[in-house]
Write an enzyme that holds these catalytic residues in place. Structure first.
Site, PDB file in Angstrom:
ATOM      1  N   LYS A 178      -1.239  19.938  21.386  1.00  0.00           N
ATOM      2  CA  LYS A 178      -1.583  20.192  20.267  1.00  0.00           C
ATOM      3  C   LYS A 178      -0.847  20.869  19.281  1.00  0.00           C
ATOM      4  CE  LYS A 178      -5.638  17.945  20.445  1.00  0.00           C
ATOM      5  NZ  LYS A 178      -5.804  16.814  19.348  1.00  0.00           N
ATOM      6  N   ASP A 209       0.354  16.270  18.820  1.00  0.00           N
ATOM      7  CA  ASP A 209      -0.711  15.754  18.060  1.00  0.00           C
ATOM      8  C   ASP A 209      -1.178  17.018  16.919  1.00  0.00           C
ATOM      9  OD1 ASP A 209      -2.985  14.831  16.800  1.00  0.00           O
ATOM     10  OD2 ASP A 209      -4.178  14.738  18.704  1.00  0.00           O
ATOM     11  N   GLU A 230       1.503  12.261  16.677  1.00  0.00           N
ATOM     12  CA  GLU A 230       0.144  11.825  16.212  1.00  0.00           C
ATOM     13  C   GLU A 230      -0.501  12.521  14.991  1.00  0.00           C
ATOM     14  OE1 GLU A 230      -4.097  11.602  18.766  1.00  0.00           O
ATOM     15  OE2 GLU A 230      -1.809  11.405  19.977  1.00  0.00           O
ATOM     16  N   GLU A 268      -7.140   7.114  14.757  1.00  0.00           N
ATOM     17  CA  GLU A 268      -8.418   7.521  15.242  1.00  0.00           C
ATOM     18  C   GLU A 268      -9.377   7.679  14.317  1.00  0.00           C
ATOM     19  OE1 GLU A 268      -8.848  12.224  16.442  1.00  0.00           O
ATOM     20  OE2 GLU A 268      -6.903  11.307  17.102  1.00  0.00           O
ATOM     21  N   ASP A 270     -10.265   4.540  18.196  1.00  0.00           N
ATOM     22  CA  ASP A 270     -11.154   4.913  19.337  1.00  0.00           C
ATOM     23  C   ASP A 270     -12.222   3.926  19.561  1.00  0.00           C
ATOM     24  OD1 ASP A 270     -13.377   6.256  20.639  1.00  0.00           O
ATOM     25  OD2 ASP A 270     -12.330   8.133  20.412  1.00  0.00           O
ATOM     26  N   HIS A 325      -7.466   6.037  21.403  1.00  0.00           N
ATOM     27  CA  HIS A 325      -7.876   7.337  21.374  1.00  0.00           C
ATOM     28  C   HIS A 325      -9.147   7.642  22.120  1.00  0.00           C
ATOM     29  CE1 HIS A 325     -10.488  10.768  19.648  1.00  0.00           C
ATOM     30  NE2 HIS A 325      -9.374  11.366  19.521  1.00  0.00           N
ATOM     31  N   GLU A 345      -5.815   7.997  27.202  1.00  0.00           N
ATOM     32  CA  GLU A 345      -5.690   9.347  26.875  1.00  0.00           C
ATOM     33  C   GLU A 345      -6.981   9.961  28.036  1.00  0.00           C
ATOM     34  OE1 GLU A 345      -6.271  12.622  23.346  1.00  0.00           O
ATOM     35  OE2 GLU A 345      -6.996  10.314  22.993  1.00  0.00           O
TER      36      GLU A 345
END
Length: 377
Positions: free
Chosen positions: A166, A194, A220, A246, A269, A296, A330
């Protein structure tokens, strides 16, 4: 066979310690499961990504349209619900609610025919899927330059060959932690970052250029999902593949993203973008545009199972190669007391590889005791 009941299960659990991504802190994990019963004794389960009480309200208000319907024509039911709500919910929580319903219907369909959902979706191209570890969030205490590399190295020790970090906490800190994590995992493990759309295009490009030397597999959500021009600018400026989606919904939303050449990697997702019915269509369109598809996944074992059913049928990214590059799962490694507890047989990885459930429907069984234990008040 007719649908007799549609129920929602709002679940929540406090975390032992909070963690943060670029825009918010989590101290609680929530989930919203959909249960659909039939007069044939079959029950299907789905999951909705998004705010649990809002998606539950969507499902509860759609339920009367489903009672008495045959659950097997999933495409017809999807189109019926979407058409009735088209004026009010082409994106967002309405489609998230429809996603959970659709997944539950596919679970029933597989159970009716006695086969896994992936067989009805076109047949499995693979029986197991390489997973990447999602984690590496920020904590309330400690030095991220110390605990993030240690956490990443732990995932590699478990057998994962890819991890996702992240970012979105400021360019200098992001670049420093990216370098530290790369040094900790070595050159042979894939590293993705991300930002959860924390930056504008100017900042995202600056960060991308700072971290390009660390061999990043994808960047991402560098910018907000509404900023398609920003996505194109970042994609044009960097050698790092750009991922996102996502926060996008249905084939109609992804059609515009793909036609805009805004992404290298699409990440719908399954529990948000329209369920298995719609995500298979998005995947087919993704292949036609030459865009990679890595879904996702952020939910319980129901979401993981649904995503695996789809991943089983997706084409390889590079089908012409003798060793083609396959899509990835994921695999959330953050604390989530509900995630595996709702399943009688948890979905686990072995050296970073997850087997696709091969039982009927989603291939899972729900532990009702866990539903009672985590039921929101």
């Amino acid at each position: 066979m007719k649908i007799t009941h549609v129920r929602t299960h709002i679940l929540e659990a406090k975390l032992s310690q909070p963690f943060a991504y670029s825009r918010a802190w989590y101290d609680t994990r929530t989930a919203m499961l959909v249960e659909i019963e039939t007069d044939a004794g079959l029950t299907g389960w789905g999951e909705c990504y998004g705010p649990a009480r809002m998606t539950a309200a969507v499902v509860q208000n759609v339920a009367p349209w489903l009672i008495g319907q045959d659950p097997l024509p999933t495409d017809v039911l999807w189109q019926m619900v979407y058409a009735r709500l088209r004026d009010h919910g082409q994106k967002g929580v309405v489609i998230q609610g429809l996603s959970g319903i659709d997944i539950a219907l596919w679970d029933i369909k597989g159970k009716h025919f006695g086969v896994p959902a992936h067989q009805l979706l076109g047949g499995a191209a693979r029986k197991d899927v390489q997973a990447y570890a999602t984690g590496l969030y920020r904590r309330k205490s400690g030095d991220p330059l110390k605990y993030l590399p240690e956490e990443a190295a732990g995932y590699v020790a478990e057998g994962f060959r890819a991890v996702k970090l992240k970012v979105g906490f400021g360019l200098a800190e992001d670049a420093a932690v990216t370098r530290a994590v790369r040094e900790a995992i070595g050159p042979d493990v894939a590293l993705m970052v991300d930002a959860n759309h924390a930056y504008d295009a100017v900042a995202a490009i600056r960060l991308g250029r700072m971290i390009e030397p660390y061999d990043i597999d994808w960047f991402e959500e560098p910018v907000p999902p509404e900023d398609v021009a920003g996505y194109r600018a970042v994609k044009s400026a960097l050698t790092i593949p750009i991922a996102g989606g996502e926060c996008e919904f249905t084939r109609f939303g992804f059609r515009d993203l793909f036609a805009s050449h805004a992404l290298d990697i699409a990440q719908p997702d399954t529990c948000a973008a329209g369920g298995l019915t719609e995500c298979k269509k998005i995947a087919d369109m993704s292949e036609a545009f030459g865009i990679r598809y890595n879904p996702h996944v952020w939910g319980t074992g129901v979401a993981i199972a649904a995503s695996l059913q789809l991943l089983a049928v997706l084409p390889s990214h590079t089908p012409a190669l003798l060793a083609p590059l396959a899509p990835l799962l994921e695999f959330d490694r953050t604390e989530h007391p509900i995630r595996q507890a709702v399943l009688k047989a948890p979905i686990e990885h072995a050296n970073g590889v997850v087997r696709v459930p091969d039982g009927p429907g989603l291939g899972i069984e729900i532990d009702r005791k866990a539903l009672a234990r985590f039921a929101a008040s």
